[in-house]
Design a protein around this motif. Structure first.
Motif, PDB file in Angstrom:
ATOM      1  N   ALA A  31      34.132  38.501  33.492  1.00 28.34           N
ATOM      2  CA  ALA A  31      34.336  39.306  34.690  1.00 28.34           C
ATOM      3  C   ALA A  31      34.299  40.803  34.375  1.00 28.34           C
ATOM      4  N   SER A  33      34.498  44.792  36.620  1.00 24.47           N
ATOM      5  CA  SER A  33      34.671  45.510  37.884  1.00 24.47           C
ATOM      6  C   SER A  33      33.351  46.197  38.241  1.00 24.47           C
ATOM      7  N   GLU A  56      26.948  38.827  46.070  1.00 24.60           N
ATOM      8  CA  GLU A  56      28.078  38.081  46.627  1.00 24.60           C
ATOM      9  C   GLU A  56      27.652  37.330  47.884  1.00 24.60           C
ATOM     10  N   THR A  62      31.363  35.989  42.736  1.00 24.41           N
ATOM     11  CA  THR A  62      32.560  36.072  43.570  1.00 24.41           C
ATOM     12  C   THR A  62      33.360  37.272  43.096  1.00 24.41           C
ATOM     13  N   ARG A  63      34.207  37.774  43.974  1.00 24.33           N
ATOM     14  CA  ARG A  63      35.122  38.860  43.605  1.00 24.33           C
ATOM     15  C   ARG A  63      36.536  38.405  43.890  1.00 24.33           C
ATOM     16  N   SER A  64      37.419  38.736  42.985  1.00 25.19           N
ATOM     17  CA  SER A  64      38.829  38.422  43.198  1.00 25.19           C
ATOM     18  C   SER A  64      39.600  39.738  43.222  1.00 25.19           C
ATOM     19  N   ALA A  65      40.809  39.661  43.730  1.00 25.53           N
ATOM     20  CA  ALA A  65      41.627  40.871  43.817  1.00 25.53           C
ATOM     21  C   ALA A  65      42.882  40.689  42.980  1.00 25.53           C
ATOM     22  N   SER A  66      43.117  41.680  42.132  1.00 24.90           N
ATOM     23  CA  SER A  66      44.332  41.723  41.327  1.00 24.90           C
ATOM     24  C   SER A  66      44.805  43.167  41.367  1.00 24.90           C
ATOM     25  N   ARG A  70      39.358  44.670  41.135  1.00 27.27           N
ATOM     26  CA  ARG A  70      38.628  43.616  41.840  1.00 27.27           C
ATOM     27  C   ARG A  70      37.466  43.156  40.969  1.00 27.27           C
ATOM     28  N   CYS A  72      34.389  41.098  39.314  1.00 30.70           N
ATOM     29  CA  CYS A  72      33.284  40.264  39.772  1.00 30.70           C
ATOM     30  C   CYS A  72      33.104  39.139  38.758  1.00 30.70           C
ATOM     31  N   HIS A  73      32.883  37.950  39.261  1.00 29.69           N
ATOM     32  CA  HIS A  73      32.708  36.776  38.410  1.00 29.69           C
ATOM     33  C   HIS A  73      31.375  36.117  38.730  1.00 29.69           C
ATOM     34  N   HIS A  75      29.019  33.153  39.550  1.00 34.03           N
ATOM     35  CA  HIS A  75      29.211  31.887  40.269  1.00 34.03           C
ATOM     36  C   HIS A  75      27.933  31.071  40.096  1.00 34.03           C
TER      37      HIS A  75
END
Length: 115
Positions: A31, A33, A56, A62-66, A70, A72-73, A75
């Protein structure tokens, strides 16, 4: 010309751009950013963000939020439909080329014909 909106068309449109293909390649390692993704390119961060959005929307990342981060992974499942389509058409074209090759062998001048 109408813009196709089906999943397969979005996948191929996303893969048509070399920057987006490079982003996918870089995400294979883990991942990142958008800021990290933008670092090696000679374009603005918003331009890279637009590329990420296309990827996306095509289901390739996919993007996740922490908190503020954020990442990017990749998929890989998003590529499945395109892979199936390519495999099906590759097999069909391979068969056509095999038939053409056989026809050319049978009809080549100076060759014995199997009629």
């Amino acid at each position: 010309m109408a813009v196709a909106t089906d999943a397969l068309s979005r996948t191929f449109a996303a893969l048509a751009d070399p920057t987006r293909r490079d982003i996918l390649r870089r995400l294979e390692s883990g991942a990142l950013s958008v800021t990290e993704l933008a670092a090696p390119y000679r374009m603005s961060r918003p331009a890279v963000s637009q590329h990420v959005t296309v990827l996306e929307e095509a289901g390739l990342i996919t993007r996740s939020a922490s908190a503020q981060y954020r990442p990017c992974h990749l998929h890989p499942e998003g590529m499945e439909e395109a892979s199936v389509w390519i495999a099906q058409h590759s097999a069909a074209w391979g068969q056509r080329f095999d038939r053409l090759d056989e026809h050319l062998r049978r009809t080549a001048p100076g060759e014995e014909r199997n009629a």
